[in-house]
Scaffold this active site. Sequence first.
Site, mmCIF file in Angstrom:
data_model
loop_
_atom_site.group_PDB
_atom_site.id
_atom_site.type_symbol
_atom_site.label_atom_id
_atom_site.label_comp_id
_atom_site.label_asym_id
_atom_site.label_seq_id
_atom_site.Cartn_x
_atom_site.Cartn_y
_atom_site.Cartn_z
ATOM 1 N N ARG A 56 0.838 -1.192 0.000
ATOM 2 C CA ARG A 56 0.000 0.000 0.000
ATOM 3 C C ARG A 56 0.879 1.250 0.000
ATOM 4 O O ARG A 56 0.411 2.351 0.179
ATOM 5 C CB ARG A 56 -0.922 -0.008 1.216
ATOM 6 C CG ARG A 56 -1.801 -1.257 1.331
ATOM 7 C CD ARG A 56 -3.252 -0.858 1.441
ATOM 8 N NE ARG A 56 -4.132 -1.965 1.772
ATOM 9 C CZ ARG A 56 -4.910 -2.551 0.880
ATOM 10 N NH1 ARG A 56 -4.883 -2.180 -0.378
ATOM 11 N NH2 ARG A 56 -5.713 -3.525 1.248
ATOM 12 N N GLY A 86 -5.845 -1.331 -7.704
ATOM 13 C CA GLY A 86 -7.208 -0.837 -7.502
ATOM 14 C C GLY A 86 -7.345 0.634 -7.839
ATOM 15 O O GLY A 86 -6.536 1.205 -8.586
ATOM 16 N N GLY A 88 -6.802 3.467 -6.250
ATOM 17 C CA GLY A 88 -5.686 4.377 -5.986
ATOM 18 C C GLY A 88 -4.575 4.208 -7.020
ATOM 19 O O GLY A 88 -4.009 5.191 -7.507
ATOM 20 N N SER A 89 -4.278 2.960 -7.371
ATOM 21 C CA SER A 89 -3.209 2.709 -8.353
ATOM 22 C C SER A 89 -3.588 3.286 -9.715
ATOM 23 O O SER A 89 -2.730 3.807 -10.431
ATOM 24 C CB SER A 89 -2.963 1.209 -8.512
ATOM 25 O OG SER A 89 -2.677 0.633 -7.275
ATOM 26 N N ASP A 112 -12.915 -5.189 -4.735
ATOM 27 C CA ASP A 112 -13.931 -4.175 -4.389
ATOM 28 C C ASP A 112 -14.719 -3.687 -5.607
ATOM 29 O O ASP A 112 -15.815 -3.151 -5.464
ATOM 30 C CB ASP A 112 -13.268 -2.964 -3.717
ATOM 31 C CG ASP A 112 -12.586 -3.316 -2.409
ATOM 32 O OD1 ASP A 112 -12.757 -4.462 -1.948
ATOM 33 O OD2 ASP A 112 -11.879 -2.454 -1.859
ATOM 34 N N ARG A 147 -33.127 -17.925 14.184
ATOM 35 C CA ARG A 147 -31.926 -17.094 14.199
ATOM 36 C C ARG A 147 -31.974 -16.102 13.043
ATOM 37 O O ARG A 147 -32.596 -16.380 12.013
ATOM 38 C CB ARG A 147 -30.663 -17.951 14.021
ATOM 39 C CG ARG A 147 -30.245 -18.701 15.256
ATOM 40 C CD ARG A 147 -29.372 -19.887 14.914
ATOM 41 N NE ARG A 147 -29.083 -20.694 16.098
ATOM 42 C CZ ARG A 147 -29.925 -21.526 16.693
ATOM 43 N NH1 ARG A 147 -31.149 -21.694 16.219
ATOM 44 N NH2 ARG A 147 -29.557 -22.208 17.774
ATOM 45 N N GLY A 155 -14.765 -5.320 1.105
ATOM 46 C CA GLY A 155 -15.174 -4.246 0.194
ATOM 47 C C GLY A 155 -14.648 -2.889 0.613
ATOM 48 O O GLY A 155 -14.920 -1.889 -0.050
ATOM 49 N N GLY A 170 -29.928 -13.944 -2.917
ATOM 50 C CA GLY A 170 -31.303 -13.869 -2.396
ATOM 51 C C GLY A 170 -31.378 -13.552 -0.909
ATOM 52 O O GLY A 170 -32.205 -14.121 -0.184
ATOM 53 N N ALA A 171 -30.537 -12.609 -0.445
ATOM 54 C CA ALA A 171 -30.623 -12.206 0.977
ATOM 55 C C ALA A 171 -31.864 -11.339 1.200
ATOM 56 O O ALA A 171 -32.438 -10.790 0.250
ATOM 57 C CB ALA A 171 -29.362 -11.429 1.359
HETATM 58 O O1 F6P Z 1 -9.225 -3.109 -1.155
HETATM 59 C C1 F6P Z 1 -9.339 -4.494 -1.201
HETATM 60 C C2 F6P Z 1 -9.560 -5.070 0.174
HETATM 61 O O2 F6P Z 1 -9.623 -6.469 0.090
HETATM 62 C C3 F6P Z 1 -10.784 -4.539 0.911
HETATM 63 O O3 F6P Z 1 -11.958 -5.177 0.498
HETATM 64 C C4 F6P Z 1 -10.400 -4.795 2.327
HETATM 65 O O4 F6P Z 1 -11.023 -3.908 3.213
HETATM 66 C C5 F6P Z 1 -8.919 -4.573 2.330
HETATM 67 O O5 F6P Z 1 -8.477 -4.763 1.007
HETATM 68 C C6 F6P Z 1 -8.197 -5.488 3.252
HETATM 69 O O6 F6P Z 1 -6.860 -5.143 3.328
HETATM 70 P P1 F6P Z 1 -6.210 -4.517 4.650
HETATM 71 O O7 F6P Z 1 -5.912 -5.682 5.521
HETATM 72 O O8 F6P Z 1 -5.014 -3.788 4.174
HETATM 73 O O9 F6P Z 1 -7.236 -3.601 5.268
#
Ligand code: F6P
Length: 299
Positions: A56, A86, A88-89, A112, A147, A155, A170-171
């Site tokens: 990151r 993703g 940012g990249s 995501d 339950r 995400g 189907g939630a």
């Molecule tokens: O951005 C992708 C992702 O898998 C997100 O869905 C998740 O919140 C995150 O990365 C998990 O990575 P980290 O452990 O760095 O938060």
Amino acid sequence: MNACIEFAFKKAKEKGKELLGVIGGFEGLAKGNFLPLEEKVEGIEKWGGTILKTSRGRHFASAEGRASLLKNIKENNIEGVIVLGGDGSMREGVPFLAELGIPTVGIPCTIDDDVPLTRSIGFDTACNKGIYLLDCIKDTALSLPERIFVLETLGGRTGHIALAVAYGGGADYVCVPELELNWEEMIGKIRKKAKERGWALVVVAEGVGGNMVGERLEKELGIRVRLTAIGHSQRGGAPSFRDRFLARALAEEAVESLLGGEYAIMVGWWNEKVVRIPIEDIKGKKKEIDVEIYRLVNG
Ligand code: F6P
């Protein structure tokens, strides 16, 4: 991502170019952490994750980082860069390299699916895992009712995975961070479902928090709530057919684009076709949640 690496390597080789791996994203590029891929790529398309690892680190943000990135690119005769990553990249990494005069092509890779104007590699596999778990929870619900079951998906700050899993699986209700939660409506619907069939199923994006939603439901309804948080397992596992298909299509297009002289683009998937998107077009854009699907799930 592994499928992307394998098919990009093979396409580049076919065109007489060598594709060199960079371990650990921009941080690896700044540190000169390269991996010759010739002996590494055969058969990796069926593995989850990436043999190149990720980071990151935003090494393009500091002057020092930028200097080492440029130095390593020059010293290794790198003619162009393919960035797998993703939002940012794509928004920051690709334009950064392109502005330094290095032809750069981005490939959207994030479970995501929050990169605008495309489908991202990894989303389909992550959703399949979510649907599989939802199915398993339903089996449990049918034999162990009384339950309320909450499934928390990954995400980050987005709800695309949660929405797709809730709709396809189907939630009874879905909670996403982009849209304000209507507690009254949710509690009403879950109460009704639990009364009708003894159980109910709620999908919650991690950006909302499965625990928080579960605790409130239990308090309001007085019914046991059981939480399953998929967590980081959702980022792994063998890629689905659709993801492999997408990975190959985008990887080969990325290589062709670089060789064709493209400078600062993202290759993407739109209307069932591979497209080339100028990186400028995604700057400042946000991938919106599909409100129609949200309404179809929640009523
Ligand atoms: O951005 C992708 C992702 O898998 C997100 O869905 C998740 O919140 C995150 O990365 C998990 O990575 P980290 O452990 O760095 O938060």
